[in-house]
Design a protein around this motif. Structure first.
Motif, PDB file in Angstrom:
ATOM      1  N   MET A  81      16.798  70.310 -38.275  1.00 30.53           N
ATOM      2  CA  MET A  81      17.073  71.314 -37.254  1.00 30.53           C
ATOM      3  C   MET A  81      15.863  72.210 -37.008  1.00 30.53           C
ATOM      4  N   ASP A  82      15.039  72.412 -38.055  1.00 31.59           N
ATOM      5  CA  ASP A  82      13.818  73.197 -37.887  1.00 31.59           C
ATOM      6  C   ASP A  82      12.958  72.626 -36.762  1.00 31.59           C
ATOM      7  N   LYS A  83      12.773  71.303 -36.799  1.00 30.71           N
ATOM      8  CA  LYS A  83      11.914  70.642 -35.828  1.00 30.71           C
ATOM      9  C   LYS A  83      12.485  70.763 -34.414  1.00 30.71           C
ATOM     10  N   GLN A  84      13.796  70.571 -34.314  1.00 33.48           N
ATOM     11  CA  GLN A  84      14.419  70.665 -32.992  1.00 33.48           C
ATOM     12  C   GLN A  84      14.335  72.090 -32.460  1.00 33.48           C
ATOM     13  N   ALA A  85      14.564  73.074 -33.317  1.00 34.20           N
ATOM     14  CA  ALA A  85      14.520  74.476 -32.883  1.00 34.20           C
ATOM     15  C   ALA A  85      13.129  74.853 -32.391  1.00 34.20           C
ATOM     16  N   GLN A  86      12.102  74.369 -33.071  1.00 35.07           N
ATOM     17  CA  GLN A  86      10.736  74.652 -32.647  1.00 35.07           C
ATOM     18  C   GLN A  86      10.466  74.097 -31.258  1.00 35.07           C
ATOM     19  N   TYR A 140      16.956  64.340 -29.832  1.00 31.56           N
ATOM     20  CA  TYR A 140      17.790  64.529 -31.022  1.00 31.56           C
ATOM     21  C   TYR A 140      19.248  64.233 -30.663  1.00 31.56           C
ATOM     22  N   PRO A 141      19.600  62.959 -30.507  1.00 32.17           N
ATOM     23  CA  PRO A 141      20.952  62.602 -30.055  1.00 32.17           C
ATOM     24  C   PRO A 141      22.028  62.786 -31.128  1.00 32.17           C
ATOM     25  N   ASP A 142      21.619  62.945 -32.389  1.00 31.91           N
ATOM     26  CA  ASP A 142      22.601  63.048 -33.468  1.00 31.91           C
ATOM     27  C   ASP A 142      23.023  64.490 -33.727  1.00 31.91           C
ATOM     28  N   THR A 143      23.195  65.232 -32.642  1.00 34.47           N
ATOM     29  CA  THR A 143      23.679  66.608 -32.753  1.00 34.47           C
ATOM     30  C   THR A 143      24.819  66.834 -31.768  1.00 34.47           C
ATOM     31  N   ASN A 144      25.722  67.718 -32.148  1.00 32.58           N
ATOM     32  CA  ASN A 144      26.789  68.162 -31.261  1.00 32.58           C
ATOM     33  C   ASN A 144      26.354  69.454 -30.589  1.00 32.58           C
ATOM     34  N   ILE A 145      26.819  69.649 -29.370  1.00 34.71           N
ATOM     35  CA  ILE A 145      26.446  70.829 -28.590  1.00 34.71           C
ATOM     36  C   ILE A 145      27.717  71.565 -28.170  1.00 34.71           C
ATOM     37  N   TYR A 174      26.201  70.025 -15.599  1.00 32.59           N
ATOM     38  CA  TYR A 174      24.809  69.821 -15.202  1.00 32.59           C
ATOM     39  C   TYR A 174      24.061  68.991 -16.244  1.00 32.59           C
ATOM     40  N   LEU A 175      24.265  69.298 -17.513  1.00 32.08           N
ATOM     41  CA  LEU A 175      23.608  68.513 -18.560  1.00 32.08           C
ATOM     42  C   LEU A 175      24.070  67.058 -18.504  1.00 32.08           C
ATOM     43  N   GLY A 176      25.351  66.852 -18.201  1.00 37.46           N
ATOM     44  CA  GLY A 176      25.872  65.500 -18.063  1.00 37.46           C
ATOM     45  C   GLY A 176      25.204  64.753 -16.921  1.00 37.46           C
ATOM     46  N   SER A 177      24.943  65.464 -15.838  1.00 37.60           N
ATOM     47  CA  SER A 177      24.295  64.837 -14.684  1.00 37.60           C
ATOM     48  C   SER A 177      22.858  64.443 -14.990  1.00 37.60           C
ATOM     49  N   LYS A 178      22.317  65.005 -16.052  1.00 40.32           N
ATOM     50  CA  LYS A 178      20.953  64.705 -16.464  1.00 40.32           C
ATOM     51  C   LYS A 178      20.899  63.707 -17.617  1.00 40.32           C
ATOM     52  N   GLY A 179      22.056  63.129 -17.931  1.00 38.14           N
ATOM     53  CA  GLY A 179      22.071  62.059 -18.916  1.00 38.14           C
ATOM     54  C   GLY A 179      22.504  62.437 -20.317  1.00 38.14           C
ATOM     55  N   ILE A 180      22.861  63.698 -20.552  1.00 40.20           N
ATOM     56  CA  ILE A 180      23.366  64.092 -21.863  1.00 40.20           C
ATOM     57  C   ILE A 180      24.822  63.662 -21.968  1.00 40.20           C
ATOM     58  N   SER A 181      25.163  62.909 -23.005  1.00 40.79           N
ATOM     59  CA  SER A 181      26.528  62.401 -23.166  1.00 40.79           C
ATOM     60  C   SER A 181      27.531  63.544 -23.246  1.00 40.79           C
ATOM     61  N   GLU A 219      28.342  63.428 -37.114  1.00 44.50           N
ATOM     62  CA  GLU A 219      28.665  62.659 -38.309  1.00 44.50           C
ATOM     63  C   GLU A 219      27.522  61.709 -38.689  1.00 44.50           C
ATOM     64  N   LYS A 220      26.846  61.154 -37.701  1.00 47.53           N
ATOM     65  CA  LYS A 220      25.743  60.239 -38.001  1.00 47.53           C
ATOM     66  C   LYS A 220      24.613  60.962 -38.723  1.00 47.53           C
ATOM     67  N   MET A 221      24.259  62.154 -38.256  1.00 49.56           N
ATOM     68  CA  MET A 221      23.198  62.904 -38.920  1.00 49.56           C
ATOM     69  C   MET A 221      23.577  63.240 -40.358  1.00 49.56           C
ATOM     70  N   ILE A 222      24.826  63.594 -40.557  1.00 47.85           N
ATOM     71  CA  ILE A 222      25.295  63.907 -41.904  1.00 47.85           C
ATOM     72  C   ILE A 222      25.196  62.684 -42.807  1.00 47.85           C
ATOM     73  N   GLN A 223      25.650  61.542 -42.290  1.00 44.89           N
ATOM     74  CA  GLN A 223      25.590  60.308 -43.077  1.00 44.89           C
ATOM     75  C   GLN A 223      24.148  59.909 -43.378  1.00 44.89           C
ATOM     76  N   ASP A 224      23.269  60.050 -42.407  1.00 43.66           N
ATOM     77  CA  ASP A 224      21.861  59.728 -42.626  1.00 43.66           C
ATOM     78  C   ASP A 224      21.252  60.646 -43.682  1.00 43.66           C
ATOM     79  N   ALA A 225      21.620  61.918 -43.643  1.00 38.73           N
ATOM     80  CA  ALA A 225      21.107  62.860 -44.637  1.00 38.73           C
ATOM     81  C   ALA A 225      21.620  62.511 -46.032  1.00 38.73           C
ATOM     82  N   GLN A 226      22.875  62.097 -46.110  1.00 39.49           N
ATOM     83  CA  GLN A 226      23.437  61.695 -47.403  1.00 39.49           C
ATOM     84  C   GLN A 226      22.704  60.483 -47.970  1.00 39.49           C
TER      85      GLN A 226
END
Length: 231
Positions: A81-86, A140-145, A174-181, A219-226
């Motif tokens: 999350m540090d990297k994404q926040a930056q 960073y697709p493995d995040t919820n918004i 608007y975010l959906g119209s730009k391709g965000i699931s 959930e994917k990010m959590i599993q990858d971190a585990q």
């Protein structure tokens, strides 16, 4: 870096003092990033903290803290999350970006995604600023918004609640119209709750007409971190 703020949750402090409030969120340096929850249940602690911050999971901060995983896994998530926040901070200078525990809180106000009085329609400026966030969200697709809409204090409680829901929905659309699931995005309107400025002034009311984002691990990010922790 311009304005990125970083906070961590201190379990030891909580355990020794029994304080479960905003005081549990403390400034920290780079070596203290992530979440210092150890072997305790992040979900339980997050729920306790969330209930004492605004409306708990019904605010951006409460949603982030309420979703804490904790332990070493939480630290791995925090580093990601540090990297994404930056990148968000660099992409959109008008936003207030805060790294909290294992998530990111973004406040989009008058300098980024504000709304005209009694309006839920995104302005040209607002759309342009949201466009700057899209590449980061895609990276960073493995995040919820989670998107929380707000109003100033003008109008009735019911009217403001409906308007705030429409504002959050406008951002999601608007975010959906730009391709965000759309599956990644949840919206909620909070009306005139939790003002960040004085509603007695025009400038203050403008600041309160805003949206806030809570970015958390899916959930994917959590599993990858585990998996990373086990290696």
């Amino acid at each position: 870096m311009r304005s990125l703020k970083i906070y961590a949750l201190a379990l030891t402090f909580l355990a020794l003092t029994g304080i479960t409030s905003c005081e549990a969120v403390k400034n920290t340096n780079n070596t203290q990033r992530g979440v210092g929850i150890g072997a305790a249940s992040g979900a339980v602690i997050g729920g306790v903290l969330g209930n004492n911050i605004g409306k708990g999971g019904n605010t951006a901060l409460g949603a982030i803290i309420g979703g804490v995983v904790g332990g070493t896994v939480g630290g791995v998530i925090g580093n990601r999350m540090d990297k994404q926040a930056q990148k968000i901070d660099q992409a959109l200078p008008g936003a207030e970006v805060e790294r909290v525990g294992e998530g990111i809180k973004i406040t989009l106000g008058e300098n980024s995604v504000n709304f005209d009085l009694n309006k839920a329609t995104l302005t040209t400026k607002a759309k342009g600023n949201l466009d700057k966030l899209v590449p980061v969200f895609n990276e960073y697709p493995d995040t919820n918004i989670q998107i929380f809409g707000y109003t100033d204090s003008s109008g009735s409680d019911e009217y403001n609640l409906n308007l705030s829901e429409q504002r959050a929905a406008s951002v999601k659309s608007y975010l959906g119209s730009k391709g965000i699931s759309s599956a990644r995005i949840v919206t909620k309107g909070l009306g005139e709750a939790d003002p960040i400025a004085d509603n007695a002034t025009p400038d203050g009311r403008a600041k309160n007409r805003r949206v806030e984002f809570a970015i958390t691990a899916n959930e994917k990010m959590i599993q990858d971190a585990q998996k990373e922790v086990k290696q």
